[in-house]
Design a protein around this motif. Sequence first.
Motif, PDB file in Angstrom:
ATOM      1  N   UNK A  42       0.841  -1.200   0.000  1.00 22.79           N
ATOM      2  CA  UNK A  42       0.000   0.000   0.000  1.00 22.79           C
ATOM      3  C   UNK A  42       0.878   1.252   0.000  1.00 22.79           C
ATOM      4  N   UNK A  43       1.801   1.319   0.961  1.00 23.63           N
ATOM      5  CA  UNK A  43       2.602   2.532   1.150  1.00 23.63           C
ATOM      6  C   UNK A  43       3.566   2.813   0.000  1.00 23.63           C
ATOM      7  N   UNK A  44       4.059   1.767  -0.642  1.00 23.78           N
ATOM      8  CA  UNK A  44       5.033   1.952  -1.724  1.00 23.78           C
ATOM      9  C   UNK A  44       4.372   2.034  -3.104  1.00 23.78           C
ATOM     10  N   UNK A  45       3.036   2.068  -3.129  1.00 20.21           N
ATOM     11  CA  UNK A  45       2.331   2.206  -4.399  1.00 20.21           C
ATOM     12  C   UNK A  45       2.348   0.957  -5.265  1.00 20.21           C
ATOM     13  N   UNK A  46       2.676  -0.176  -4.671  1.00 20.55           N
ATOM     14  CA  UNK A  46       2.760  -1.424  -5.449  1.00 20.55           C
ATOM     15  C   UNK A  46       1.377  -1.889  -5.886  1.00 20.55           C
ATOM     16  N   UNK A  47       0.402  -1.805  -4.986  1.00 20.46           N
ATOM     17  CA  UNK A  47      -0.961  -2.183  -5.364  1.00 20.46           C
ATOM     18  C   UNK A  47      -1.465  -1.305  -6.507  1.00 20.46           C
ATOM     19  N   UNK A  48      -1.229  -0.003  -6.388  1.00 20.04           N
ATOM     20  CA  UNK A  48      -1.691   0.919  -7.436  1.00 20.04           C
ATOM     21  C   UNK A  48      -1.051   0.594  -8.775  1.00 20.04           C
ATOM     22  N   UNK A  49       0.219   0.210  -8.732  1.00 22.10           N
ATOM     23  CA  UNK A  49       0.924  -0.155  -9.959  1.00 22.10           C
ATOM     24  C   UNK A  49       0.250  -1.349 -10.642  1.00 22.10           C
ATOM     25  N   UNK A  50      -0.343  -2.216  -9.824  1.00 25.56           N
ATOM     26  CA  UNK A  50      -1.029  -3.400 -10.358  1.00 25.56           C
ATOM     27  C   UNK A  50      -2.525  -3.172 -10.567  1.00 25.56           C
ATOM     28  N   UNK A  51      -2.954  -1.911 -10.437  1.00 25.96           N
ATOM     29  CA  UNK A  51      -4.348  -1.598 -10.722  1.00 25.96           C
ATOM     30  C   UNK A  51      -5.300  -1.805  -9.568  1.00 25.96           C
ATOM     31  N   UNK A  52      -4.776  -1.831  -8.347  1.00 23.21           N
ATOM     32  CA  UNK A  52      -5.620  -2.029  -7.173  1.00 23.21           C
ATOM     33  C   UNK A  52      -5.545  -0.817  -6.250  1.00 23.21           C
ATOM     34  N   UNK A  53      -6.702  -0.288  -5.884  1.00 25.13           N
ATOM     35  CA  UNK A  53      -6.784   0.805  -4.918  1.00 25.13           C
ATOM     36  C   UNK A  53      -7.009   0.160  -3.548  1.00 25.13           C
ATOM     37  N   UNK A  54      -5.924  -0.305  -2.930  1.00 27.80           N
ATOM     38  CA  UNK A  54      -6.011  -1.101  -1.701  1.00 27.80           C
ATOM     39  C   UNK A  54      -5.902  -0.249  -0.453  1.00 27.80           C
ATOM     40  N   UNK A  55      -6.634  -0.655   0.557  1.00 29.49           N
ATOM     41  CA  UNK A  55      -6.652   0.043   1.842  1.00 29.49           C
ATOM     42  C   UNK A  55      -6.506  -0.978   2.961  1.00 29.49           C
ATOM     43  N   UNK A  56      -5.647  -0.688   3.938  1.00 29.85           N
ATOM     44  CA  UNK A  56      -5.488  -1.551   5.107  1.00 29.85           C
ATOM     45  C   UNK A  56      -6.533  -1.176   6.156  1.00 29.85           C
ATOM     46  N   UNK A  57      -7.239  -2.183   6.659  1.00 26.34           N
ATOM     47  CA  UNK A  57      -8.287  -1.966   7.654  1.00 26.34           C
ATOM     48  C   UNK A  57      -7.899  -2.675   8.952  1.00 26.34           C
TER      49      UNK A  57
END
Length: 308
Positions: A42-57
């Motif tokens: 999440x913090x390093x933008x890895x999810x975003x790079x793979x097309x996922x808008x991920x959030x830690x809950x």
Amino acid sequence: MTRWMMTTAVAMLALTGTAQAQIKLQIGCTATTDCASAMVAVDEGIFKKHGLDAEMVPIAINSNIPAAIMSNSIQIGGPTSTVFLQAADGGLDLVAVAGATVMGPSSNANITAFVRNGITIKEPKDFVGKKVGAPGLGAFLHVLFVKWLVEKGVDPKKVNFVEVTFPTMPDIIKSGGVDAVLTAEPTVSRMLAAGSGSVGARYASELNRSEPIIFYAASRDWATKNPEVIKKFRAAIAEGAKIVNDDREKASASIAKFTKQTIELVKASPPNKSEPELKPEQLAWWIDIMSSQKMLETKLDLNKLILK
């Protein structure tokens, strides 16, 4: 249509396509280091790079994660091996989608039965009659501790177990609400620094196992309907795991952010080893232990518990 209108329409379509490309994903974990691969992704933008808008809950108690998954409050969660297996045994159609952490010498050393001031623990039988807080009854730390007691010839039924969340452990130990808590780093260092007590036993080190601690799970229905999301999630977790294992600075920063611990406290001990690959046979030991503790009522099919 004017050239300006056409340009605007193309721009809007481009923006819409970008928004659609980022698939929202909520990942639930307790305040430990075990979901560090997701935290880093999440913090390093890895999810975003793979097309996922991920959030830690944040989830207070690990045993609440399966219900959160099934209710779609989160799509993916990090249950301990024991919580996952007990939920599957109880009829929840969950499936493991990727590995998170595994036991090993360093991670085992991080796990302790931490004892409050005024209580003396010299040997396993000294836990008899004590009130011991666990971050979820039937969860990883609890099942391991019961296994350790049995191996040491102590009847776990003579220990009074209660549920205590990780964030509240320092306060409840300091107030004397329990005699001991089953916990791990960085909570151990935090309580030692506060002078609240001492380490009563490093029971995981004595057991010396290498099976999975936590892995990422989803409902089978959601996972089978979203194969591309699972593929992207696995790719991101694999990248995050490499950073957790190789870059202490980045891993510590992400862990501190999610667990709300100071960076100095998190850096005091290495995070548990991230292992994104998960194999059915890795769960066999847990099933044997849980069956011996009469925690399972059905015969679980190992090959169906992990998404292919």
